[in-house]
Write an enzyme that holds these catalytic residues in place. Structure first.
Site, short mmCIF file in Angstrom:
data_model
loop_
_atom_site.label_atom_id
_atom_site.label_comp_id
_atom_site.label_asym_id
_atom_site.label_seq_id
_atom_site.Cartn_x
_atom_site.Cartn_y
_atom_site.Cartn_z
N SER A 174 23.68 -22.15 3.71
CA SER A 174 23.81 -22.11 2.36
C SER A 174 22.69 -21.00 1.90
O SER A 174 21.80 -20.51 2.60
CB SER A 174 23.44 -23.42 1.76
OG SER A 174 21.90 -23.64 1.88
N LYS A 175 22.94 -20.50 0.75
CA LYS A 175 22.19 -19.38 0.31
C LYS A 175 20.62 -19.85 0.11
O LYS A 175 19.89 -18.91 0.30
CB LYS A 175 22.64 -19.17 -1.31
CG LYS A 175 23.68 -18.20 -1.57
CD LYS A 175 23.72 -17.96 -3.05
CE LYS A 175 25.10 -17.20 -3.41
NZ LYS A 175 25.40 -16.96 -4.67
N ARG A 176 20.30 -21.08 0.02
CA ARG A 176 19.05 -21.34 -0.34
C ARG A 176 18.37 -21.33 1.00
O ARG A 176 16.96 -21.04 0.75
CB ARG A 176 18.99 -23.13 -0.49
CG ARG A 176 18.63 -23.40 -2.00
CD ARG A 176 18.50 -24.81 -2.16
NE ARG A 176 19.75 -25.50 -1.80
CZ ARG A 176 19.67 -26.71 -1.10
NH1 ARG A 176 18.26 -27.27 -0.82
NH2 ARG A 176 20.82 -27.20 -0.75
N GLN A 177 18.97 -21.23 2.22
CA GLN A 177 18.00 -20.97 3.24
C GLN A 177 18.05 -19.37 3.94
O GLN A 177 17.57 -19.27 4.79
CB GLN A 177 18.41 -21.74 4.59
CG GLN A 177 18.37 -23.26 3.86
CD GLN A 177 18.19 -23.91 5.29
OE1 GLN A 177 17.81 -23.87 6.32
NE2 GLN A 177 18.28 -25.39 5.23
N GLY A 178 18.56 -18.48 2.95
CA GLY A 178 18.71 -17.21 3.50
C GLY A 178 19.87 -16.54 2.94
O GLY A 178 20.58 -17.28 2.14
#
Ligand code: GLU
Length: 486
Positions: A256-260
């Site tokens: 996901s975007k949240r992790q990178g």
């Protein structure tokens, strides 16, 4: 089995950027096509008008081109199965939806959003595993349907999923797959705005474009029973399916975007080499059956097979990508690196500097083993481009003893007396001065490095002096002696 030369497709819905998962899907399709002398088609699935993003298709094509995934048919390049934008094929879907209605495989549904909502609430209350349409409109009489159509009542077209059936299909990666038809909803095929849903458009186009192998992410596996029913309803041969494993964050959650970063464009802009990104993405779920990890595109083409794609989710390991980037960078020729460095300099604060190719090549040769990214030929060694204005404090504390300034001045004088010094000349000069002063060479080398570069680490000392040149070295020693105080 379909025996012709394969035709595969990458069928993204344009979101504005190319997701790394999309890149993996596109790459595997491309590799499979190239390996088997097949055709790689790009089809844009843009029937969801709510998701329309200006410029998204152009961005996508740009990202694919950057990655070297050139398609044989598709937007801009054309082909015999176009148009390749689904929004330009709306009449086609309408015709095929009508054919299904005719055959009793699909039906009009006039249910209002309110009815669907209360149906869903009711089913949730009953704790049914999933909300499903109750086939209410399947029971309308011919007259009721005709009247509703004539009155222009809002409608959709739904797939008529027969109950109590097991839907079976084979998948190269997942092997044999079965779904119970009772768990499959009467999928909307044409929406109330007249646009087809993904399912109908996807199947119709795969058939009309003569796609032999559908290679896509595992997130589409649960759509496949609906697609299989559609192929069967039309009486069309099914393609061969291959569902690629999910991409996971290191903690095994879905990427996901949240992790990178997930956009290919972000990696490109951060300076990752396309060769490295392709190499990395190829290994997300595939290996050749050995430990080999370094690949160029051509190697991948010659050994890729869908049979060697794993079922298990693939972990997106940024450290491995960084390592591959460094490996690919080191394999580039000096002249390739020179061109890349020059364009990187243009993006940096040194863009107005006047650096000769000869000078930059020396930097490249001395730093090649120490960097992972092109921009590190600048950022980690700015002292090549400008004299240091600051000196590493820790190194001062450790190595800048009270007698250092005098010793360095002596060394500076020796260097100043050299004529066009080579690396060896610098080495001899240091040996000579250290002998005269009766101090170990090591005692002089560290302060010397600090004086000319401001840092305690870097390329070989004599390379550094040689690259900077005699005049600059002399100037820098003088400046350091003046400004470093302990
Ligand atoms: N439009 C779908 C996507 O965005 C395509 C899935 C498929 O390949 O069938 O990924």
């Amino acid at each position: 089995m379909i025996n012709e030369t394969p035709r595969v497709r990458f069928a993204p819905s344009p979101t504005g950027y190319l997701h790394v998962g999309g890149l993996r899907t596109a790459l595997y399709n491309y590799l499979f096509a190239k390996r088997n002398n097949g055709t790689f088609v790009l089809r844009i699935e843009d029937t969801d008008r709510n998701r329309y993003v200006e410029g998204a298709v152009e961005n996508l094509i740009k990202a694919l081109n950057w990655a070297g995934l050139n398609y044989d048919e598709g937007p801009e390049v054309g082909g015999n199965s176009g148009p390749y934008l689904q929004s330009e094929r709306l009449d086609i879907y309408k015709k095929y939806a009508d054919e299904l209605i005719e055959k009793g495989k699909a039906y009009y549904c006039f249910c209002t959003p309110e009815r669907l909502k209360s149906l869903k609430e009711e089913q949730e209350k009953q704790k049914l595993p999933q909300a499903k349409y109750d086939k209410h409109c399947l029971n309308l009489s011919k007259e009721e349907i005709a009247n509703n159509l004539a009155a222009g009542i809002a409608k959709v077209v739904r797939l008529n999923v027969e109950q109590n059936n097991t839907i079976k299909f084979d998948d190269i990666i997942r092997e044999h797959v079965e779904f119970e038809s009772n768990n499959v909803d009467d999928q909307v095929l044409i929406k109330s705005d007249g646009y087809p849903t993904y399912h109908l458009a996807n199947v119709v186009d795969d058939h009309l474009m003569k796609i032999t192998h559908v290679i896509r992410g595992e997130e589409w596996l649960s759509s496949t029973p609906k697609h299989v029913l559609l192929y069967d309803a039309f009486g069309w041969e099914r393609p061969i399916f291959a569902h690629l494993p999910l991409l996971l964050n290191p903690d095994r959650s879905k990427l996901s975007k949240r992790q990178g970063d997930v956009a290919v464009e972000d990696y490109r802009d951060k300076g990752y080499l396309k060769d490295a990104l392709i190499n990395f993405v190829a290994l997300l779920g595939w290996n050749a059956g050995d430990d080999k990890e370094f690949y160029y595109m051509d190697d991948l083409i010659s050994c890729f097979s869908l049979e060697r794609v794993n079922k298990a989710g693939a972990i997106f390991d940024l450290q491995k990508l960084n390592w591959l980037n460094a490996e690919h960078l080191r394999k580039k020729s000096d002249s390739e690196l020179l061109e890349m460095l020059k364009s990187e300099i243009q993006k940096s604060k040194f863009k107005n500097g006047n650096y000769s190719d000869k000078f930059l090549l020396l930097i490249i040769q001395s730093m090649k083993e120490r960097v992972s990214f092109i921009k590190e030929f600048i950022d980690t060694c700015t002292y090549f481009y400008e004299a240091p204005t600051e000196y590493e404090q820790k190194a001062i504390e450790k190595n800048w003893k009270p007698d250092i300034p005098d010793q360095l001045i002596k060394l500076k004088e020796e260097i100043a007396s050299l004529n066009n010094p080579t690396k060896e000349d610098y080495e001899h000069a240091l040996a000579k001065v250290s002998e005269e002063l009766n101090v170990g060479k090591g005692k002089l080398i560290h302060p010397l490095r600090l004086a000319v570069s401001g840092q305690s680490t870097g390329p070989g000392m004599f390379d550094l002096l040689f690259i900077l040149g005699k005049d600059e070295v002399v100037k820098r020693i003088e400046a350091a002696v003046k400004s470093i105080s302990v």
